[in-house]
Design a protein around this motif. Sequence first.
Motif, PDB file in Angstrom:
ATOM      1  N   ALA A   1       0.842  -1.197   0.000  1.00 54.45           N
ATOM      2  CA  ALA A   1       0.000   0.000   0.000  1.00 54.45           C
ATOM      3  C   ALA A   1       0.874   1.242   0.000  1.00 54.45           C
ATOM      4  N   ALA A   2       0.280   2.327  -0.447  1.00 53.13           N
ATOM      5  CA  ALA A   2       0.941   3.635  -0.413  1.00 53.13           C
ATOM      6  C   ALA A   2      -0.095   4.653   0.039  1.00 53.13           C
ATOM      7  N   ASP A   3       0.383   5.719   0.643  1.00 52.70           N
ATOM      8  CA  ASP A   3      -0.550   6.750   1.111  1.00 52.70           C
ATOM      9  C   ASP A   3       0.174   8.083   1.127  1.00 52.70           C
ATOM     10  N   ARG A   4      -0.574   9.153   0.852  1.00 52.17           N
ATOM     11  CA  ARG A   4       0.033  10.496   0.890  1.00 52.17           C
ATOM     12  C   ARG A   4       0.349  10.925   2.319  1.00 52.17           C
ATOM     13  N   ASN A   5      -0.322  10.323   3.283  1.00 52.33           N
ATOM     14  CA  ASN A   5      -0.171  10.743   4.683  1.00 52.33           C
ATOM     15  C   ASN A   5       1.011  10.016   5.325  1.00 52.33           C
ATOM     16  N   PRO A   6       2.100  10.733   5.655  1.00 50.11           N
ATOM     17  CA  PRO A   6       3.290  10.080   6.222  1.00 50.11           C
ATOM     18  C   PRO A   6       2.988   9.307   7.503  1.00 50.11           C
ATOM     19  N   ALA A   7       1.920   9.674   8.217  1.00 50.70           N
ATOM     20  CA  ALA A   7       1.602   8.961   9.471  1.00 50.70           C
ATOM     21  C   ALA A   7       1.291   7.490   9.208  1.00 50.70           C
ATOM     22  N   ALA A   8       0.894   7.172   7.968  1.00 49.33           N
ATOM     23  CA  ALA A   8       0.548   5.770   7.642  1.00 49.33           C
ATOM     24  C   ALA A   8       1.780   4.953   7.269  1.00 49.33           C
ATOM     25  N   TRP A   9       2.882   5.621   6.935  1.00 48.12           N
ATOM     26  CA  TRP A   9       4.049   4.910   6.421  1.00 48.12           C
ATOM     27  C   TRP A   9       4.651   3.996   7.483  1.00 48.12           C
ATOM     28  N   GLY A  10       5.072   2.824   7.053  1.00 53.50           N
ATOM     29  CA  GLY A  10       5.751   1.897   7.950  1.00 53.50           C
ATOM     30  C   GLY A  10       4.786   1.041   8.752  1.00 53.50           C
ATOM     31  N   THR A  11       3.477   1.303   8.615  1.00 54.32           N
ATOM     32  CA  THR A  11       2.514   0.467   9.330  1.00 54.32           C
ATOM     33  C   THR A  11       1.953  -0.572   8.353  1.00 54.32           C
ATOM     34  N   GLU A  12       1.161  -1.481   8.883  1.00 47.96           N
ATOM     35  CA  GLU A  12       0.505  -2.463   8.022  1.00 47.96           C
ATOM     36  C   GLU A  12      -0.960  -2.064   7.823  1.00 47.96           C
ATOM     37  N   MET A  13      -1.406  -2.039   6.557  1.00 49.75           N
ATOM     38  CA  MET A  13      -2.802  -1.731   6.292  1.00 49.75           C
ATOM     39  C   MET A  13      -3.670  -2.941   6.625  1.00 49.75           C
ATOM     40  N   LEU A  14      -3.114  -4.109   6.314  1.00 49.40           N
ATOM     41  CA  LEU A  14      -3.708  -5.413   6.642  1.00 49.40           C
ATOM     42  C   LEU A  14      -2.526  -6.310   6.993  1.00 49.40           C
ATOM     43  N   PRO A  15      -2.756  -7.425   7.689  1.00 44.18           N
ATOM     44  CA  PRO A  15      -1.645  -8.352   7.912  1.00 44.18           C
ATOM     45  C   PRO A  15      -1.015  -8.738   6.568  1.00 44.18           C
ATOM     46  N   GLY A  16       0.294  -8.515   6.445  1.00 40.97           N
ATOM     47  CA  GLY A  16       1.007  -8.867   5.206  1.00 40.97           C
ATOM     48  C   GLY A  16       0.942  -7.808   4.130  1.00 40.97           C
ATOM     49  N   VAL A  17       0.277  -6.688   4.391  1.00 43.60           N
ATOM     50  CA  VAL A  17       0.204  -5.593   3.394  1.00 43.60           C
ATOM     51  C   VAL A  17       0.784  -4.329   4.030  1.00 43.60           C
ATOM     52  N   PRO A  18       2.093  -4.098   3.839  1.00 41.09           N
ATOM     53  CA  PRO A  18       2.721  -2.928   4.462  1.00 41.09           C
ATOM     54  C   PRO A  18       2.390  -1.642   3.718  1.00 41.09           C
ATOM     55  N   VAL A  19       2.405  -0.534   4.439  1.00 41.41           N
ATOM     56  CA  VAL A  19       2.312   0.784   3.793  1.00 41.41           C
ATOM     57  C   VAL A  19       3.756   1.249   3.589  1.00 41.41           C
ATOM     58  N   LEU A  20       4.189   1.267   2.322  1.00 43.57           N
ATOM     59  CA  LEU A  20       5.593   1.559   2.031  1.00 43.57           C
ATOM     60  C   LEU A  20       5.854   3.059   1.985  1.00 43.57           C
ATOM     61  N   ARG A  21       7.094   3.409   2.297  1.00 44.74           N
ATOM     62  CA  ARG A  21       7.533   4.799   2.175  1.00 44.74           C
ATOM     63  C   ARG A  21       7.788   5.083   0.695  1.00 44.74           C
ATOM     64  N   PRO A  22       7.800   6.356   0.268  1.00 42.22           N
ATOM     65  CA  PRO A  22       8.012   6.666  -1.153  1.00 42.22           C
ATOM     66  C   PRO A  22       9.308   6.076  -1.717  1.00 42.22           C
ATOM     67  N   ASP A  23      10.417   6.071  -0.932  1.00 45.64           N
ATOM     68  CA  ASP A  23      11.670   5.527  -1.465  1.00 45.64           C
ATOM     69  C   ASP A  23      11.583   4.005  -1.634  1.00 45.64           C
ATOM     70  N   GLU A  24      10.798   3.332  -0.795  1.00 46.32           N
ATOM     71  CA  GLU A  24      10.612   1.881  -0.947  1.00 46.32           C
ATOM     72  C   GLU A  24       9.764   1.575  -2.176  1.00 46.32           C
ATOM     73  N   LEU A  25       8.796   2.450  -2.464  1.00 49.57           N
ATOM     74  CA  LEU A  25       7.944   2.247  -3.642  1.00 49.57           C
ATOM     75  C   LEU A  25       8.765   2.285  -4.913  1.00 49.57           C
ATOM     76  N   SER A  26       9.678   3.255  -4.982  1.00 49.34           N
ATOM     77  CA  SER A  26      10.445   3.409  -6.225  1.00 49.34           C
ATOM     78  C   SER A  26      11.419   2.248  -6.419  1.00 49.34           C
ATOM     79  N   ALA A  27      11.672   1.458  -5.361  1.00 49.18           N
ATOM     80  CA  ALA A  27      12.593   0.309  -5.486  1.00 49.18           C
ATOM     81  C   ALA A  27      11.864  -0.989  -5.840  1.00 49.18           C
ATOM     82  N   LEU A  28      10.545  -0.949  -5.976  1.00 45.93           N
ATOM     83  CA  LEU A  28       9.808  -2.191  -6.282  1.00 45.93           C
ATOM     84  C   LEU A  28      10.134  -2.684  -7.689  1.00 45.93           C
TER      85      LEU A  28
END
Length: 219
Positions: A37-64
């Motif tokens: 998952a991705a979100d514009r709100n930095p407060a969501a970064w680094g947490t899990e949206m669901l078990p096994g579905v992390p909210v990635l930081r922008p730099d992690e997204l670009s490395a996918l």
Amino acid sequence: MSTSPEKPVLIVFGAGGHGRVAADAALFSGAFARVVAADRNPAAWGTEMLPGVPVLRPDELSALPAPLAVHIAIGNNPVRRQEAARLAAEWPLAQLATIVHPSASVAASARVAPGCLMTAQCVVGPMAELGEGVIVNHGAVVDHDCRIAAWAHIAPGVKLGGAVQVGEAALVGAGSTVLRNLRVGAGATLGAGAVLLQDLPDGAAWAGVPARPLALASA
Ligand SMILES: CC(C)(COP(=O)(O)OP(=O)(O)OC[C@H]1O[C@@H](n2cnc3c(N)ncnc32)[C@H](O)[C@@H]1OP(=O)(O)O)[C@@H](O)C(=O)NCCC(=O)NCCS
């Protein structure tokens, strides 16, 4: 020997409640190598949206790794449309992913544009058409020959009779019913639980049984 195409990594944009519904359907579908998952709100970064579905930081997204697919999981229709345009410019190589929960019943003759979400127990009937980014939510019925324009949301439990037309970015509210052959206008809102007996004009908000303009519905 045939080779099956590589499954893409799915990025679900929007880590709120609607994002959880989209990610859950994506996991069940088995169509993606991984769901993040991705979100514009930095407060969501680094947490899990669901078990096994992390909210990635922008730099992690670009490395996918490629191939990448994106799905815009934002319930507000105009905002979903706007975010899709922004992401298309930002991620030109990513495909707009359609997500279909395995318990959804989608007719073989239905035409579904990219970016749609069909969640658990919904029905999309024969010859129905869904435009880009349409949501058909839990248990909703889009009957035969309906035409749903881009970025519209058919909320949980809606019943659309045959050949109903829904305009771009309209919201058909939870549990409402639209009789066959009627039209819900572009950008219009039909309130939860309404029964629509005549065409709903573009941009209007109607509610009630039978559905009437909102100020009259509560009179
Ligand atoms: C119709 C709707 C958009 C109105 O929202 P709103 O503009 O914020 O309106 P309010 O909540 O301020 O209510 C305004 C009046 O309409 C009435 N009203 C609101 N929704 C109604 C509905 N669904 N049916 C009948 N009357 C309704 C309210 O009781 C209120 O009456 P009052 O003025 O006598 O107090 C909203 O209530 C609704 O039904 N949204 C659909 C939500 C939905 O299904 N989302 C999908 C989630 S997945």
